[in-house]
Design a protein around this motif. Structure first.
Motif, mmCIF file in Angstrom:
data_model
loop_
_atom_site.group_PDB
_atom_site.id
_atom_site.type_symbol
_atom_site.label_atom_id
_atom_site.label_comp_id
_atom_site.label_asym_id
_atom_site.label_seq_id
_atom_site.Cartn_x
_atom_site.Cartn_y
_atom_site.Cartn_z
ATOM 1 N N ASP A 57 -2.308 -4.393 19.917
ATOM 2 C CA ASP A 57 -3.176 -3.718 18.949
ATOM 3 C C ASP A 57 -4.106 -4.721 18.252
ATOM 4 N N LEU A 58 -3.563 -5.909 17.947
ATOM 5 C CA LEU A 58 -4.409 -6.951 17.358
ATOM 6 C C LEU A 58 -5.510 -7.369 18.326
ATOM 7 N N ALA A 59 -5.155 -7.473 19.595
ATOM 8 C CA ALA A 59 -6.155 -7.826 20.601
ATOM 9 C C ALA A 59 -7.208 -6.726 20.686
ATOM 10 N N PHE A 60 -6.781 -5.473 20.572
ATOM 11 C CA PHE A 60 -7.700 -4.343 20.637
ATOM 12 C C PHE A 60 -8.730 -4.417 19.511
ATOM 13 N N VAL A 61 -8.268 -4.548 18.253
ATOM 14 C CA VAL A 61 -9.206 -4.538 17.127
ATOM 15 C C VAL A 61 -10.095 -5.784 17.146
ATOM 16 N N THR A 62 -9.571 -6.887 17.695
ATOM 17 C CA THR A 62 -10.385 -8.102 17.801
ATOM 18 C C THR A 62 -11.521 -7.911 18.798
ATOM 19 N N LEU A 63 -11.213 -7.312 19.939
ATOM 20 C CA LEU A 63 -12.255 -7.011 20.922
ATOM 21 C C LEU A 63 -13.300 -6.061 20.331
ATOM 22 N N LEU A 64 -12.825 -5.061 19.612
ATOM 23 C CA LEU A 64 -13.737 -4.099 18.999
ATOM 24 C C LEU A 64 -14.667 -4.789 18.000
ATOM 25 N N ALA A 65 -14.102 -5.677 17.171
ATOM 26 C CA ALA A 65 -14.904 -6.397 16.174
ATOM 27 C C ALA A 65 -15.924 -7.310 16.844
ATOM 28 N N LEU A 66 -15.523 -7.952 17.955
ATOM 29 C CA LEU A 66 -16.454 -8.817 18.682
ATOM 30 C C LEU A 66 -17.631 -8.022 19.256
ATOM 31 N N LYS A 67 -17.348 -6.841 19.774
ATOM 32 C CA LYS A 67 -18.429 -6.011 20.300
ATOM 33 C C LYS A 67 -19.365 -5.563 19.179
#
Length: 308
Positions: free
Chosen positions: A277-287
């Motif tokens: 989940d942390l990886a998910f929100v990090t990817l989302l923030a990067l996009k």
């Protein structure tokens, strides 16, 4: 009987189905003859110069073997050692023919758990020993007894900071294969992971120690893996700028959205985000950072925000 010749001549007879019992009996007899000849001959040398022989152990021999454990070898796993000791003490330990292996420079590269258990229990059986195995190549190929972790494999390949490097490579591989939120269902091997590492070695070495002030909010493994992945799509400089903003709190959009999410998550007593989940929100923030989107709450959904 020549042992190697006997092994080469071992055949599987094609008998009728109703004669399978006789077939198995004949095979067992032939293998028994081979084992008998092996004991008589004591030593067998193959075409590459490796030597196999049976030896009755004693305390001195076991101590000498343990003293030859190389630094490249994995550390003793307590659980595996205790299991072998329990089997010995209960009279359940059996000689399976799995050899103790010594490299061409005399190092013990497989069998340290068994030898250590023999010493602790004062139990000295006759064992099969194979010597003159190539030190580096032999160690990398061995996977007998206690399973080796990916970190063990990376250590064997002399990869610096092997535990962190293997963890980053594993998460990067899952992201690249779009397996981020599937519960690690992707089948993989140590060779797959090594290939991922070597293909991305420059990136992993660069990112694994960057922005360490954020370690209390998000693990270096997740941070590095996502950075390795993202820099192929939005450049290394852009990813560095993103993490600078997350770390300092100066900026807006995706970086500040992630900073706020990480701080809230770290302060929770329960219900914190899982690693995926942390990886998910990090990817989302990067996009969001890459597209210039404004700051907003980050939520985990079914659709992972991959760049590819």
């Amino acid at each position: 009987m020549d042992v190697l010749k006997a092994l080469n001549n071992l055949t599987i007879w094609k008998l009728p189905i109703d004669d399978k019992t006789k077939q198995k009996t004949n095979q067992k007899k032939q293998m028994k003859m081979i084992n008998t000849e092996l004991h008589k001959k004591q030593k067998v040398i193959n075409s590459t110069g490796q030597i196999a022989f049976w030896k009755q152990l004693d305390r001195t021999t076991c101590e000498q073997l343990i003293s030859r454990v190389p630094s490249i070898q994995r550390i003793i796993k307590g659980g595996n050692l205790k299991k072998i000791c329990r089997d010995i003490e209960a009279g359940k330990w059996k000689q399976t023919g799995v050899p103790i292996i010594l490299s061409d420079n005399g190092a013990l590269i497989d069998g340290q758990h068994r030898v250590k258990a023999f010493l602790e229990c004062g139990f000295y059986p006759e064992v099969l020993i194979v010597t003159n195995v190539e030190h580096d190549g032999g160690y990398k190929a061995i996977d007998i007894g206690q399973s080796r972790t990916f970190g063990d494999v990376f250590k064997a390949n002399k990869i610096a900071d092997y535990t962190k490097a293997s963890s980053i490579a594993l998460r990067l591989m899952r992201i690249e294969k779009k397996d981020l939120c599937k519960g690690s269902s992707m089948p993989l091997s140590a060779q797959d992971l090594l290939e991922t590492y070597y293909e991305n070695q420059d990136k992993i070495v660069y990112w694994k120690c960057r922005h360490n002030k954020l370690n209390s909010l998000i693990s270096a493994t997740i941070r590095a893996a996502i950075s390795c992945y993202a820099e192929d799509y939005i450049t290394r400089a852009a990813v560095d700028n993103f993490w600078d903003q997350v770390e300092t709190g100066i900026g807006s959009g995706g970086a500040q959205s992630l900073r706020r999410t990480l701080i809230v998550n770290a302060n929770k007593s329960r219900g914190r985000y899982a690693h995926d989940d942390l990886a998910f929100v990090t990817l989302l923030a990067l996009k969001m950072h890459e597209t210039g989107a404004g700051q907003r709450a980050l939520k985990v959904t079914k659709h992972v925000p991959y760049f590819h």
